[in-house]
Every structure is written in structure tokens, then in C-alpha cells.
Design a protein around this motif. Structure first.
Motif, PDB file in Angstrom:
ATOM      1  N   GLN A  58       0.816  -1.206   0.000  1.00  0.00           N
ATOM      2  CA  GLN A  58       0.000   0.000   0.000  1.00  0.00           C
ATOM      3  C   GLN A  58       0.851   1.258   0.000  1.00  0.00           C
ATOM      4  OE1 GLN A  58      -1.574  -1.402   3.704  1.00  0.00           O
ATOM      5  NE2 GLN A  58      -3.674  -1.368   2.895  1.00  0.00           N
ATOM      6  N   ALA A  93       0.471   5.214   1.370  1.00  0.00           N
ATOM      7  CA  ALA A  93      -0.399   5.935   2.287  1.00  0.00           C
ATOM      8  C   ALA A  93       0.122   7.320   2.595  1.00  0.00           C
ATOM      9  CB  ALA A  93      -0.522   5.147   3.595  1.00  0.00           C
ATOM     10  N   ARG A 147      -4.233   7.388   5.594  1.00  0.00           N
ATOM     11  CA  ARG A 147      -5.091   7.235   4.422  1.00  0.00           C
ATOM     12  C   ARG A 147      -4.356   6.503   3.292  1.00  0.00           C
ATOM     13  NH1 ARG A 147      -6.610  10.625   0.213  1.00  0.00           N
ATOM     14  NH2 ARG A 147      -5.170  12.227   0.940  1.00  0.00           N
ATOM     15  N   ILE A 148      -4.969   5.394   2.855  1.00  0.00           N
ATOM     16  CA  ILE A 148      -4.373   4.597   1.787  1.00  0.00           C
ATOM     17  C   ILE A 148      -4.715   5.236   0.439  1.00  0.00           C
ATOM     18  CG2 ILE A 148      -4.326   2.316   0.691  1.00  0.00           C
ATOM     19  CD1 ILE A 148      -3.293   2.377   3.610  1.00  0.00           C
ATOM     20  N   ARG A 199      -3.022   0.701  -3.861  1.00  0.00           N
ATOM     21  CA  ARG A 199      -2.895  -0.630  -3.285  1.00  0.00           C
ATOM     22  C   ARG A 199      -2.688  -1.677  -4.367  1.00  0.00           C
ATOM     23  NH1 ARG A 199      -5.368  -4.068   1.159  1.00  0.00           N
ATOM     24  NH2 ARG A 199      -5.175  -6.087   0.138  1.00  0.00           N
TER      25      ARG A 199
END
Ligand code: GTP
Length: 596
Positions: free
Chosen positions: A530, A532, A536-537, A540
Motif C-alpha cells: 500500500q 499511504a 489514508r491509503i 494498493r
């Protein structure tokens, strides 16, 4: 020597426009180097310099030249030609009264040369415009003589035409140096002041300091004082290079020479500092001294962890000859033990990593270059961040980044594509001017962080190599910057954290997650990758779990093949790094960082 018979000058030229060749020819014509001893590119000492054809360290050579029955001492001071060394260039220029502006008659002037010409004009140097390589069939001296004349004033006919290669016009050039460049002036009775314009580490002699005498004199065996630190040293030798170092009885007003004090570290003899005598010290230092600040930082890690002590010793050794090299130990989950190293710019970074690999036989991986960010946190503290993984967590009030003023010179047909590139790198146009009929100078302010990342490569490829670039620092500026982290199964991989503009965060996240997906081998379980910003991602990917064990596909049949496979696996294991529960071969990190 009577200052009336001294001329101090340097040559301002773009890389490859023939400065070294011309300097060689001057040494030969003035007789200080015999034809037999003539080594190609006498002035360039380091191997790397010679191979890459760049001059990093400046030096000075004294040559005799006679005009109208009088003999003059010409001191030619060599200046570094690259953008990272502007401060050193400015000190070399400050040691001169005049400069030869040397331009390839088939190419015209380039951005860096223009920048150095402006520096020379600021220092009130007399400029002698010269077109070189007129022996080349492609030379177009009429065109470029006009360009030079319109640039610095004067008539195109006054631009000298020479060939460093054949020697044509070089004697006339030496006559002009004597005739046009003013002699140095200074006060012989004032307390001694000499400016350091270069400081070179020599394995046998320690630091060799090159100075230009302004006032007073220096004699052998004197005790000298460095005005910035007040440190006192015994003068062991004083002399001039002609071109071999030759001891003299001293140096007086206007002369250029070298000092040896037995000091072992160039940091004790800094470029721009003023040398005075301990007995009768001057009160005011000469203007212009600053401590050059590193602009670009990168983590350097040995690929083989057991090389760490070698890397440390190598950096300690390089530091002796490179006053602008800064480093401190750093550790990374992904890369192990290494150093965070500060450089003056990208070329400096390249030179240092290349020297480490070549002279110390080290295999290194460098993290993506970073600049210095100033981060204001909620409690109003300002934190300086040179390593993105050290970006403070929690609420951030403001982030500022270093800005640079950029000058780009290119044929006018490329203006559109250059503007597009600069805008995509958050550049703001300052101005645009025509130089002659078909070449344009574009000036921008831009974040340094946008340049350290492959800007030059893009500029070159968009302009078929015709554009040239120069930049100089221009303060810090606030911007909407965020830190993007890369996580493997929820664990942060420090070496991949980056500070980027919010608008570019998503693109960076996608790029890195996709790259890592291709590089990370399958594990027993699924591994999410991921990107980020904080919690907050933004992107992915995932590496799917392994379905069968590696041996399954051998059908239990071929035993040697099976063994080979197992051995290979074992070998791979040694270089595995654990990020949380995930095993990653170090090569994957290295490949992801180098973008291969
Ligand atoms: P840096 O040391 O990298 O700054 O380069 P430089 O400006 O000193 O250039 P250098 O003297 O190494 O010359 C660059 C190239 O141009 C070399 O291949 C030289 O042989 C060639 N060259 C230099 N002067 C002349 C000249 O007058 N005529 C021709 N035909 N070639 C020249």
C-alpha cells in the motif's frame, strides 16, 4: 614581482568547449611545459575528471609572457565548470582581474557559461571573448561572434578566433591578456590578507592551499592565521606552480601561489577564507566567505552489509579532500546500516558515489535524492528534514522546500516542450530572452526537489541534447507537500518514503506499489502493498499467496534439479530482509529504488 607586471585571469567555458586543450597550449607556447613533457590535459589531475572530461578542482599556473620588451607573469586560475560548484567558481573569479570567455565556435554559448559570465561581470572582471575550435569544418565564427558581441557589448570583429588544438591565435590571445586585463592593486604595507580560492588534499604533502595575495606579504617560516577560525599554523612551504610546485622566497601583492602548513584536512583551510599573519593580523577579513551548504541528501548503503566499516573509512578519507561532504550514520529497515550524505548537488552526488565504488571497491545503493524540508509542527517547532522517513507525524502547520532559479538555453524550436516540462515540475516563468537569432534563454523559479529527480534527463531528451541548464539557490518556499509511505502488510518500508507535492502523491504511490508487486516474491500468505499519506491509503496492490511449494513442479523426479533448486533458495535466504512477517530479497529493494 611588481604588481604592474602581473596579470591574473581565468577561463570561463562550458564542458567540452576546449578549456583544458587551450590551457595546455598556453603552457606549451609560454615554455613552462616542454613539448616532450606535454601530457594531454595537464591541469586535470583526477582520473574521474579526465574520464568524464570535467574539471572539479581548480588550480593555478604561472606563465611568463613578453610583450613590447617587458616580461609579465600570467597567473591562470582554473575554475570548475559545473553548476554544483558555483561558490568555488565565485572565489576563483574573485582572485582574478580578467576572464577569457571561451566558446566553441560550432556550438555557441551554454547556460552554465552564461551564469559564470554574469558572476564574472558582478566581480567587475575584464572579459575577453574568444571563439575556440575554429579549425572545425562545422565552426560558424561569424554567427557566434555576433552572439557574443551582442551579449557583452563590443564589435563582432573584436571577438578573437583561436584553435586550442592547432595553436592558431593563441599568441595573440596571450598578448590581449596582457594588454586588456588590469594589473592587480593592493597595499604592500598593510597587514597581510590573502584569499584562499582552492584547497586540495595531497596524500604526501597534506593540504595544499592556493591563495591570491591582496595586501601585504607572506614569507616562508611565518606563522599564519585563518581569519574565520583564528586557527594559527606554521608555514612550512610557500611557492608558485609553474606548473610544478616551486618554493619561493615569499608572495607579495597581486601574486598567486600555494601554501603548505602540514594541515591534514581541507576543512582547516577553507575556500573563501582570508589568510593573515599571526604577528600582525588584519582586522577585516576579505568579503565573500561562506560555508557551502549541502543541498541534496541521499542514503548510501553497502549492498553487502559487512562492507559497512569500509564505507565509513572511505567517507572519512574522502572528507579530507572534500570540504563540502557531510555525512552521519543512518539505519534502514530495508537496507541495513549506512550513511545519510549531504551533497552540493546532483553532480557532486554522482562524483562521490562513483569515487566510493571505484577507489574503494564498494558496491553501493543510494536512496532517491532528497532536499532539505522545513516542517512546522503544531507546537510551532520547525524541524529540518533531509530524510523523508523522519518527517514528523501528527499535525503539520506548514512545510517549506528549497527553491532554485533555473536558466535554460536552447534553440527556439524547443521553447514549447521546455515550458511544458517546467510547468509539470511546478516551475514559474520569470522571463525569456533571445540570444542572437535562434537561441532563447528561459528563466524559471522551481522547487529544487523537482530538479533532483531526472529533470536534466528529461530536458535533454526533449531537446535532442541541445538544451543546457544552470541553477542557483533561491530560498525556501511553503508548498502543499505530503509524505507518502509505502507499506508491506501494514509495515512501513522506510527507504521508500518520499516527500512529494499533494498532486503528485497518487502517481508516486501507484508507481511504487506496481513496481514492488513485480519484485516481491510470493509468500505463504497474501501480501498487501500500500501507499499511504498518514493513515489514508492512496494506492494498493497485492502479491498473491503461494499456491504450492517450489518443489512441486519437479514432480519428485529429477533429484539433482531438486537439490539445485533448494540450494538456490538457501542462497537467496541469506540476502532476505524481513519487513514485519514479509521476506523480501534485498535485490528487490535495490531494483525498486533504482527503477530498473
Ligand atoms: P572540461 O575539462 O570537461 O571542462 O572540458 P574542456 O572544456 O577542458 O575541453 P577539452 O579541452 O577536454 O576539449 C574537449 C574536446 O574538444 C576534446 O575532444 C578536444 O580534443 C576537443 N578540442 C579542444 N580544442 C579544440 C580545437 O581547437 N579544435 C578542435 N577541432 N577540437 C578541439
Amino acid at each position: 614581482t611588481d604588481p604592474a607586471f602581473i596579470r591574473n585571469f581565468c577561463i570561463i567555458a562550458h564542458i567540452d568547449h576546449g578549456k583544458s586543450t587551450l590551457a595546455d597550449r598556453m603552457l606549451q607556447i609560454t615554455g613552462v611545459v616542454s613539448d616532450r613533457d606535454m601530457r594531454a590535459q595537464y591541469l586535470d589531475r583526477m582520473d574521474i575528471e579526465r574520464e568524464r572530461g570535467i574539471t572539479i578542482k581548480s588550480q593555478a599556473v604561472r606563465m611568463p609572457w613578453s610583450l613590447n620588451g617587458e616580461t609579465f607573469a600570467l597567473n591562470m586560475i582554473d575554475t570548475p565548470g559545473h553548476v554544483d560548484f558555483t561558490y568555488e567558481v565565485s572565489r576563483s573569479l574573485a582572485a582574478c582581474e580578467g576572464a577569457i570567455l571561451l566558446v566553441d565556435a560550432a556550438q555557441g554559448i551554454e547556460a552554465q557559461t552564461l551564469a559564470n559570465l554574469y558572476l564574472a561581470l558582478e566581480n567587475d572582471l575584464e572579459i575577453i571573448p574568444v571563439l575556440n575550435k575554429i579549425d572545425l569544418p562545422a565552426a560558424d565564427p561569424d554567427k557566434y561572434a555576433k552572439e557574443l558581441a551582442s551579449l557583452i557589448g563590443g564589435k563582432p570583429e573584436d571577438v578573437l578566433r583561436v584553435s586550442g588544438k592547432t595553436g592558431m591565435g593563441v599568441e595573440e590571445l596571450l598578448d590581449r591578456v596582457v594588454g586588456r586585463i588590469p594589473n592587480p592593486v593592493g597595499d604592500p604595507d598593510a597587514p597581510t590578507r590573502a584569499m584562499i580560492f582552492d584547497s586540495v588534499y595531497d596524500t604526501y604533502r597534506g593540504v595544499v592551499t592556493y591563495v591570491r595575495m591582496i595586501d601585504g606579504q607572506l614569507s616562508p617560516r611565518e606563522r599564519i592565521q585563518m581569519m574565520s577560525t583564528r586557527a594559527v599554523h606554521d608555514l612550512l612551504e610557500i611557492g608558485v606552480s609553474s606548473p610544478e610546485p616551486t618554493p619561493t622566497k615569499g608572495l607579495g601583492v597581486g601574486e598567486v601561489g600555494y601554501l603548505i602548513t602540514g594541515v591534514k584536512d581541507v576543512r582547516q583551510s577553507k575556500v573563501g577564507d582570508t589568510v593573515t599573519t599571526a604577528v600582525k593580523p588584519a582586522t577585516d577579513a576579505l568579503p565573500g566567505y561562506t560555508d557551502p551548504k549541502p543541498m541534496v541528501f541521499s542514503g548510501l548503503y553497502p549492498i553487502d552489509g559487512s562492507d559497512y566499516p569500509i564505507l565509513r573509512d572511505a567517507l572519512d578519507k574522502l572528507k579530507l579532500s572534500d570540504a563540502s561532504l557531510n555525512y552521519e550514520p543512518e539505519t534502514s529497515v530495508a537496507l541495513g546500516f549506512g550513511f545519510r550524505v549531504g551533497f552540493l548537488g546532483l553532480l557532486h552526488l554522482e562524483i562521490v558515489t562513483e569515487r566510493l565504488q571505484r577507489e574503494f571497491d564498494l558496491d553501493l545503493i543510494a536512496t532517491a535524492p532528497s532536499v532539505t524540508y522545513e516542517v512546522k509542527t503544531e507546537d510551532k517547532q520547525v524541524v529540518t528534514v533531509t530524510n523523508p522517513s523522519e518527517f514528523p507525524s501528527g499535525k503539520i502547520l506548514e512545510v517549506s522546500e528549497p527553491m532554485v532559479k533555473v536558466g535554460i538555453l536552447a534553440p527556439k524550436d524547443y521553447v514549447g516542450t521546455i515550458m511544458e516540462l517546467c510547468q509539470s515540475r511546478r516551475g514559474a516563468l520569470l522571463g525569456m530572452e533571445y540570444l542572437g537569432e535562434d537561441r532563447v534563454e528561459l528563466r524559471y523559479t522551481m522547487p529544487l526537489g523537482e530538479i533532483v529527480f531526472d529533470f536534466f534527463d528529461h530536458l535533454k531528451s526533449r531537446t535532442q541534447g541541445y538544451a543546457s541548464l544552470d541553477y542557483e539557490p533561491s530560498g525556501q518556499q511553503a508548498a502543499d507537500l505530503v509524505k507518502v509511505d509505502i507499506l508491506l502488510q501494514g509495515d512501513q518500508v522506510d527507504a521508500f518514503s518520499a516527500i512529494v507535492h499533494r498532486e503528485k502523491a497518487y502517481a508516486y504511490g501507484v508507481l511504487m506499489t506496481e513496481r514492488l508487486k513485480k519484485l516481491i516474491p510470493r509468500q505463504q500468505f497474501e501480501v498487501p502493498i500500500q501507499a499511504a499519506i498518514g493513515a489514508r491509503i492512496i494506492a494498493r496492490e497485492s502479491v498473491r499467496a503461494m499456491r504450492k511449494d517450489v518443489l512441486a513442479k519437479c514432480y519428485g523426479g529429477d533429484i539433482t534439479r531438486k537439490r539445485k533448486l533448494l540450494e538456490k533458495q538457501k542462497e537467496g535466504k541469506k540476502r532476505m530482509k524481513m519487513v514485519g512477517k514479509v521476506e523480501v530479497p534485498q535485490e528487490a529493494f535495490i531494483a525498486a529504488l533504482s527503477g530498473d
